[in-house]
Design an enzyme around this catalytic site. Structure first.
Site, PDB file in Angstrom:
ATOM      1  CG  HIS A  55      -5.011   3.228  -0.513  1.00 50.20           C
ATOM      2  ND1 HIS A  55      -4.853   4.166  -1.486  1.00 50.20           N
ATOM      3  CD2 HIS A  55      -3.762   2.973  -0.051  1.00 50.20           C
ATOM      4  CE1 HIS A  55      -3.551   4.471  -1.619  1.00 50.20           C
ATOM      5  NE2 HIS A  55      -2.873   3.744  -0.757  1.00 50.20           N
ATOM      6  CG  ASN A  64       9.338   6.700   1.220  1.00 48.91           C
ATOM      7  OD1 ASN A  64       8.246   6.123   1.133  1.00 48.91           O
ATOM      8  ND2 ASN A  64      10.410   6.315   0.553  1.00 48.91           N
ATOM      9  CG  HIS A  83       6.360   3.450  -0.286  1.00 50.85           C
ATOM     10  ND1 HIS A  83       6.338   4.737   0.190  1.00 50.85           N
ATOM     11  CD2 HIS A  83       5.189   3.279  -0.944  1.00 50.85           C
ATOM     12  CE1 HIS A  83       5.205   5.331  -0.165  1.00 50.85           C
ATOM     13  NE2 HIS A  83       4.482   4.456  -0.841  1.00 50.85           N
ATOM     14  NE  ARG A  95       2.223   5.005   1.906  1.00 54.34           N
ATOM     15  CZ  ARG A  95       2.729   6.199   2.230  1.00 54.34           C
ATOM     16  NH1 ARG A  95       3.098   6.457   3.474  1.00 54.34           N
ATOM     17  NH2 ARG A  95       2.831   7.140   1.319  1.00 54.34           N
TER      18      ARG A  95
HETATM   19  C1  HEM Z   1      -1.530   3.538  -6.683  1.00 50.68           C
HETATM   20  C2  HEM Z   1      -0.733   4.442  -6.185  1.00 50.68           C
HETATM   21  C3  HEM Z   1      -0.674   4.778  -4.733  1.00 50.68           C
HETATM   22  C4  HEM Z   1      -0.610   6.027  -4.209  1.00 50.68           C
HETATM   23  C5  HEM Z   1      -0.570   7.329  -4.991  1.00 50.68           C
HETATM   24  C6  HEM Z   1      -0.579   5.894  -2.780  1.00 50.68           C
HETATM   25  C7  HEM Z   1      -0.502   6.955  -1.898  1.00 50.68           C
HETATM   26  C8  HEM Z   1      -0.676   6.852  -0.535  1.00 50.68           C
HETATM   27  C9  HEM Z   1      -0.724   7.963   0.372  1.00 50.68           C
HETATM   28  C10 HEM Z   1      -0.556   9.429  -0.008  1.00 50.68           C
HETATM   29  C11 HEM Z   1      -0.952   7.480   1.614  1.00 50.68           C
HETATM   30  C12 HEM Z   1      -1.094   8.278   2.909  1.00 50.68           C
HETATM   31  C13 HEM Z   1       0.258   8.403   3.576  1.00 50.68           C
HETATM   32  C14 HEM Z   1       0.282   9.373   4.732  1.00 50.68           C
HETATM   33  O1  HEM Z   1      -0.680  10.100   4.986  1.00 50.68           O
HETATM   34  O2  HEM Z   1       1.321   9.431   5.419  1.00 50.68           O
HETATM   35  C15 HEM Z   1      -1.027   6.048   1.493  1.00 50.68           C
HETATM   36  C16 HEM Z   1      -1.247   5.195   2.533  1.00 50.68           C
HETATM   37  C17 HEM Z   1      -1.225   3.816   2.417  1.00 50.68           C
HETATM   38  N1  HEM Z   1      -0.927   3.104   1.278  1.00 50.68           N
HETATM   39 FE1  HEM Z   1      -0.821   3.828  -0.581  1.00 50.68          FE
HETATM   40  N2  HEM Z   1      -0.631   4.582  -2.456  1.00 50.68           N
HETATM   41  C18 HEM Z   1      -0.678   3.856  -3.616  1.00 50.68           C
HETATM   42  C19 HEM Z   1      -0.688   2.475  -3.726  1.00 50.68           C
HETATM   43  C20 HEM Z   1      -0.562   1.623  -2.648  1.00 50.68           C
HETATM   44  C21 HEM Z   1      -0.273   0.217  -2.762  1.00 50.68           C
HETATM   45  C22 HEM Z   1       0.007  -0.511  -4.063  1.00 50.68           C
HETATM   46  C23 HEM Z   1      -0.249  -0.273  -1.490  1.00 50.68           C
HETATM   47  C24 HEM Z   1       0.021  -1.669  -1.003  1.00 50.68           C
HETATM   48  C25 HEM Z   1      -0.059  -2.745  -1.736  1.00 50.68           C
HETATM   49  C26 HEM Z   1      -0.549   0.820  -0.597  1.00 50.68           C
HETATM   50  C27 HEM Z   1      -0.698   0.718   0.752  1.00 50.68           C
HETATM   51  C28 HEM Z   1      -0.983   1.782   1.592  1.00 50.68           C
HETATM   52  C29 HEM Z   1      -1.378   1.622   2.975  1.00 50.68           C
HETATM   53  C30 HEM Z   1      -1.613   0.320   3.690  1.00 50.68           C
HETATM   54  C31 HEM Z   1      -1.516   2.920   3.503  1.00 50.68           C
HETATM   55  C32 HEM Z   1      -1.836   3.313   4.945  1.00 50.68           C
HETATM   56  C33 HEM Z   1      -0.525   3.486   5.672  1.00 50.68           C
HETATM   57  C34 HEM Z   1      -0.644   3.938   7.107  1.00 50.68           C
HETATM   58  O3  HEM Z   1      -1.736   4.097   7.638  1.00 50.68           O
HETATM   59  O4  HEM Z   1       0.424   4.152   7.726  1.00 50.68           O
HETATM   60  N3  HEM Z   1      -0.695   1.959  -1.334  1.00 50.68           N
HETATM   61  N4  HEM Z   1      -0.845   5.694   0.176  1.00 50.68           N
END
Ligand code: HEM
Ligand SMILES: *[C@@H]1O[C@H](CO)[C@@H](O)[C@H](O)[C@H]1NC(C)=O
Ligand SMILES: *[C@@H]1O[C@H](CO)[C@@H](O)[C@H](O)[C@H]1NC(C)=O
Ligand SMILES: *[C@@H]1O[C@H](CO)[C@@H](O)[C@H](O)[C@H]1NC(C)=O
Ligand SMILES: *[C@@H]1O[C@H](CO)[C@@H](O)[C@H](O)[C@H]1NC(C)=O
Ligand SMILES: *[C@@H]1O[C@H](CO)[C@@H](O)[C@H](O)[C@H]1NC(C)=O
Ligand SMILES: *[C@@H]1O[C@H](CO)[C@@H](O)[C@H](O)[C@H]1NC(C)=O
Ligand SMILES: *[C@@H]1O[C@H](CO)[C@@H](O)[C@H](O)[C@H]1NC(C)=O
Ligand SMILES: *[C@@H]1O[C@H](CO)[C@@H](O)[C@H](O)[C@H]1NC(C)=O
Ligand SMILES: *[C@@H]1O[C@H](CO)[C@@H](O)[C@H](O)[C@H]1NC(C)=O
Ligand SMILES: *[C@@H]1O[C@H](CO)[C@@H](O)[C@H](O)[C@H]1NC(C)=O
Length: 353
Positions: free
Chosen positions: A197, A96, A68, A64
């Protein structure tokens, strides 16, 4: 000129040439560090693998970070810069703050890389490699031989831009498309990259608007599977702890597979931004979700393609920016770190001669 001085001079110019950061070289290339840091991938892999033994979530967290980073003034490690007198850190931007994690592990990777290849590898490249290693460690596809490298690190960060460019989990499909298009990423890229995700976690505060009073209706989000709704309501009770965590993929939480898409087919997407890819009526994303959900090879190939594309967003190259010595600070503000690193390079030079 004494012969040892000559050797130093020859070595120095060799280092400059092999360093690959010559002014004219503005292209990223997978072979960028082949001569200057041949063990780079193995070092990143080793540190991240070790960290994952005690923290199975860490790979997802680092994956992630790359996303970002790239969405805010390009893949330049601007995300990693901490608050200082002159830097307003992106780490406190909406998407973030109290949410990104793994900065300490990035610093551990950077320390190991500095130890092997002083002042050579950018923090931006470390994020790109770690994002791939994370996927491999979770059983996903590898594109280690194709990771474009040679990015340099920014001297600036931009929290305002981070607030503008990072998608929110409550975003509509239209907004998601707009934010990806701003990065020259297509609808296909949006659907493929959202497949990240398939691992990692999210806090209740990012999706609990779907559970009790969706869009002011006093009802749950109608696209949310009712069994899943019951599960999530236990983890995120109304007026409860909004920092409780749950898996982004309820079926195989730590595995990089295509279940993210099969979940969407039955209303089991966690975030609104996930479920809208399948539940927005008439959307051109529906077919893509269907196709990825039924063909793992197809998803993996598209994911790799889109990750490589994302990793090439507006990089600094050549003599732009710098190779940071500590990922959280620009070099001219960390004189102690600079001293340490230059001592190390001197030692390496002396040893080589
Ligand atoms: C399409 C729009 C996207 C939105 C709105 C979004 C939003 C989020 C949110 C709200 C979380 C949870 C964060 C938390 O609870 O602290 C998350 C986690 C995550 N996102 Fe996204 N995301 C998006 C796209 C992406 C993309 C493009 C990637 C990577 C290529 C990605 C990879 C991840 C990963 C791997 C997690 C888990 C992180 C962890 O467990 O620490 N996301 N995302
Ligand atoms: C940078 O800031 C983060 C919080 O955003 C903190 O965890 C980390 O310790 C800081 N790094 C350094 C080297 O101070
Ligand atoms: C330089 O970095 C240190 C942390 O190492 C920080 O406390 C300090 O505020 C920074 N100074 C400036 C001028 O940015
Ligand atoms: C980040 O979150 C903290 C709470 O942990 C809050 O005090 C702070 O105001 C937030 N920063 C920004 C810029 O919103
Ligand atoms: C930061 O981003 C904002 C919003 O896009 C922009 O207006 C501003 O010029 C940027 N600041 C710098 C220093 O690049
Ligand atoms: C998107 O593509 C246009 C046209 O090639 C280019 O000018 C722009 O800088 C690109 N934007 C990003 C974020 O890469
Ligand atoms: C649901 O949301 C609407 C609009 O935000 C608000 O007016 C209403 O009071 C909320 N209902 C409850 C029970 O909180
Ligand atoms: C979530 O937080 C609430 C308190 O608000 C607690 O009762 C509940 O057990 C927590 N659930 C999980 C799964 O952590
Ligand atoms: C809800 O999800 C379960 C699996 O978790 C599935 O068996 C069921 O068919 C789903 N319900 C609907 C209406 O899609
Ligand atoms: C999905 O797969 C079908 C069958 O292979 C194909 O005809 C269609 O073009 C694909 N749709 C998209 C949007 O990729
Ligand atoms: C799955 O996708 C791959 C890659 O595009 C393709 O070669 C293969 O034929 C597809 N398999 C099926 C069963 O459609």
């Amino acid at each position: 000129m004494s012969s040892s001085l000559l050797k130093v001079a020859v070595l120095c110019s060799a280092v400059v040439l092999l360093g690959g950061s010559s002014v004219s070289n503005a292209e990223l290339s997978p072979s960028f560090y082949d001569e200057t840091c041949p063990n780079l991938y193995a070092i990143v892999f080793g540190v991240l693998w070790r960290a994952s033994l005690t923290d199975p979530r860490i790979g997802a967290s680092l994956n992630r970070l790359h996303f970002h980073d790239c969405f805010v003034q390009g893949c330049d490690a601007s995300l990693l810069l901490n608050n200082t007198a002159t830097i307003e850190s992106e780490q406190q931007a909406g998407g973030n703050n109290n949410s990104i994690r793994g900065l300490d592990v990035v610093n551990n990777i950077k320390a190991a890389v500095e130890n092997a290849c002083p002042a050579t590898v950018s923090c931006a490249d470390i994020l790109a490699i770690a994002a791939e290693v994370a996927v491999v460690l979770a059983g996903g596809p590898s594109w280690s031989s194709q990771i474009p490298l040679g990015r340099r690190d920014s001297l600036t960060a931009n929290r305002t831009l981070a607030n503008e460019n990072l998608p929110a989990p409550s975003s509509t499909l239209e907004t998601l498309k707009t934010l990806f298009a701003r990065q020259n990423l297509s609808t296909k890229d949006l659907v493929a990259l959202s497949g990240a995700h398939t691992f990692g976690r999210a806090e209740c505060r990012f999706f609990d608007n779907r559970l009790y009073n969706f869009s002011g209706t006093n009802q749950p989000d109608p696209t949310l599977n009712t069994t899943y709704l019951a599960t999530l309501s236990e983890i995120c009770p109304e007026n409860g702890n909004r920092n409780n965590l749950t898996n982004l993929d309820l079926t195989t939480p730590n595995k990089f597979d295509k279940n993210y898409y099969s979940n969407l087919l039955v209303g089991n997407g966690l975030l609104n931004s996930d479920q809208v890819l399948f539940s927005t009526s008439g959307a051109d994303t529906i077919d893509i979700v269907n196709n990825f959900s039924s063909n793992r090879t197809l998803f993996f190939a598209n994911f790799v393609d889109s990750m490589i594309k994302m990793s090439k967003i507006s990089p600094l190259t050549g003599s732009e920016g710098e190779i940071r010595l500590h990922c959280n600070f620009v070099n001219d503000n960390s004189s102690e770190v600079v001293d340490l690193a230059s001592k190390k390079s001197e030692a390496v030079l002396v040893e080589a001669i």
